[in-house]
Design an enzyme around this catalytic site. Structure first.
Site, PDB file in Angstrom:
ATOM      1  N   GLU A 249       4.068 -15.287  -1.646  1.00 56.84           N
ATOM      2  CA  GLU A 249       4.385 -13.855  -1.774  1.00 56.84           C
ATOM      3  C   GLU A 249       3.326 -13.271  -2.687  1.00 56.84           C
ATOM      4  O   GLU A 249       3.358 -13.476  -3.902  1.00 56.84           O
ATOM      5  CB  GLU A 249       5.778 -13.660  -2.395  1.00 56.84           C
ATOM      6  N   CYS A 283       5.094  -5.542  -6.674  1.00 55.67           N
ATOM      7  CA  CYS A 283       4.219  -5.897  -5.541  1.00 55.67           C
ATOM      8  C   CYS A 283       4.408  -4.901  -4.407  1.00 55.67           C
ATOM      9  O   CYS A 283       3.450  -4.416  -3.838  1.00 55.67           O
ATOM     10  CB  CYS A 283       4.521  -7.313  -5.089  1.00 55.67           C
TER      11      CYS A 283
END
Ligand code: NAD
Length: 471
Positions: A249, A283
């Protein structure tokens, strides 16, 4: 807060010290708040060995009992929620309130309950007079979890619970910027889980880099990393020899596109928090805002007006909405990119560093798509606003970036937006919102933003290998 000021690694259920420690500071004050063990390769080896030993029995525990164990973890962490939130604010800087530490800690329960209730049943693909074929999901062995500093507790839980739920055992290594809350959380988890099911090692990443060691370690079967694209690529390359399973990720540079039919005042708050949630250190946050020329000036005005209502301050002050940047490295990146953006664009608000690691909310309009502030992941409280006139051009600009984590379309015509958002090369496509994650919705990046997904059945399945049983 914890009464014992010393933090320990937990290996095989026992507290373990390292020959040396490194200091962890409060980003709001610069004060040292604790010392974390600077673990060595021998500590990692011991942690992997203890996880391998625990795997022999944990992998045989029934599915129902493992689900029950996840709920016990959830209850234990919920009992200590305020302590964990205080520690998180102290080491990460995020406010206690709003979408801050207490919110992050509250996610632990949601994710635990969903993980406990998700099952991966045996799939029968043939059962007739000629034979029977079943697909079984098998745990992998030891899972290595490597976490970043922006959401240290939530991300640790996202990694660790599905691994344990599916019969694996874990070695986790948090970021050297924010190891303390995770050390405490794993200590608490060890009060309800068998020894060795979850182990934690910490290191300073300078004299010892256990993340790198984990990626090539022969005893680890899977790495789940949440971190930067650069680290993701390193992990992928060093995991090759041992053929580790990987979930990566990684970074994002999410675009949000505002169509000409919006009500600028009505969307200002959603756009603001889509970009400035966690002080921009998210993010999947809006990092580039493309606004149609018809509503451009109004959207800029409304966003700047909303930004003016937001208090940036120490996370411990109950009315702070945004805190400091989490560390000097990130502060320097933000300051440099704002400088680049301001050379070309028009600063609507903010634009110059504050005291210490505080950086004010910064909006920069009239900026070109090639500016480094637009093309790089700023990961801080600054948003470039780019004007467009044609939707095809806006989508092309949005997709020009090498990242592909999230993206959003803002419009009063939801059906039209749902179609347009599918043209974005992103793992998540939101309409009139940005950044919302749920334990039942698979989340992952396309292009350089990562590999594989977390959450949902797909996420859980990624902690297993398939065995086809054919008879
Ligand atoms: P980072 O890559 O610097 O560090 C992440 C982790 O990797 C840390 O624990 C670090 O110690 C470890 N590490 C460092 N060198 C390593 C190596 N050679 N091998 C293995 N591990 C190593 O990232 P960061 O600065 O902590 O976090 C910010 C980044 O994380 C941003 O790019 C952000 O977009 C990304 N992020 C992504 C998601 C997502 O879900 N996609 C979520 C949060 C953050």
């Amino acid at each position: 807060m914890k009464s014992d000021p010393a933090y320990h690694m937990i290996i095989g259920g026992k507290k373990v010290s390292a020959p040396s420690v490194f200091e962890v500071t409060n980003p709001a004050t610069g004060a040292v708040i604790g010392q974390a063990p600077n673990g060595q390769k021998s500590d990692l080896d011991a942690a992997v060995e203890s996880a391998q030993t625990a795997f022999k029995t944990w992998s045989l525990v029934t599915d129902d009992d493992r689900a029950e164990a996840i709920l016990k973890v959830s209850a234990k962490l919920t009992e200590h929620a305020e302590e964990l939130a205080q520690l998180l604010t102290a080491e990460q800087g995020k406010p206690l309130n709003g979408i801050g530490s207490r919110f992050e800690v509250s996610l632990l329960k949601d994710w635990a309950e969903h993980t406990a209730n998700t099952k991966l049943p045996v799939k029968v693909i043939q059962d007739d007079e000629t034979g029977k074929v079943e697909l079984h999901r098998k745990p992998l062995g030891v899972v290595g979890s490597i976490t970043p500093w922006n959401f240290p507790l939530a991300i640790a839980i996202w990694h660790v619970l599905p691994a344990i739920r599916t019969g694996n055992t874990v070695v986790i290594k948090p970021s050297p910027h924010t190891p303390l809350a995770t050390l405490r959380m794993v200590e608490l988890m060890n009060e309800v889980l068998p020894a060795g099911v979850i182990n934690i090692v910490t290191c300073d990443d300078t004299s010892s880099n256990l993340g790198a060691e984990m990626s090539s370690h022969k005893g680890i079967r899977k790495i789940i990393l949440t971190g930067s694209n650069r680290t993701g690529a390193k992990v992928m390359s060093s995991a090759a020899d041992t053929m580790k399973r990987l979930t990566l990720e990684l970074g994002g540079n999410d675009a949000a596109i505002v169509l000409p039919d919006v009500d600028p005042k009505a969307i200002a708050e959603g756009l603001f928090f889509g970009a400035f949630f966690n002080n921009g250190q998210a993010c999947a946050g809006i990092k580039r805002l493309y606004v149609h020329e018809k509503v451009y000036d109004e959207v800029c005005t409304e966003l700047a007006a909303f930004a003016g209502t937001i208090k940036t301050g120490p996370g411990t002050e109950e009315d702070s909405i945004l805190g400091p940047l989490a560390n000097q490295m990130q502060f320097d990146i933000v300051a440099r990119l704002v400088e680049e953006g301001a050379k070309e664009g028009r600063v609507l608000t903010g634009g110059a560093p504050g005291e210490g690691l505080f950086y004010p909310v910064t909006l920069i309009a009239d900026i070109g798509d090639d500016n480094p502030l637009v093309q790089s992941e700023q990961f801080g409280p600054v948003l470039p606003i780019i004007k467009y006139s044609d939707i095809d051009e806006a989508i092309e600009m949005a997709n020009r970036n090498e990242n592909g984590l999230g993206g959003s379309i803002w419009s009063s015509d939801v059906e039209k937006a749902r179609k347009l958002v599918q043209r974005l090369e992103s793992g998540m496509g939101w309409v009139n919102q940005h950044g919302m994650l749920r334990p039942d919705i698979p989340f992952g990046g396309r292009k350089k933003s990562g590999l594989g997904v977390e959450f949902g059945e797909e996420g859980l399945a990624s902690y297993t290998d398939i065995q086809a049983v054919v008879s």
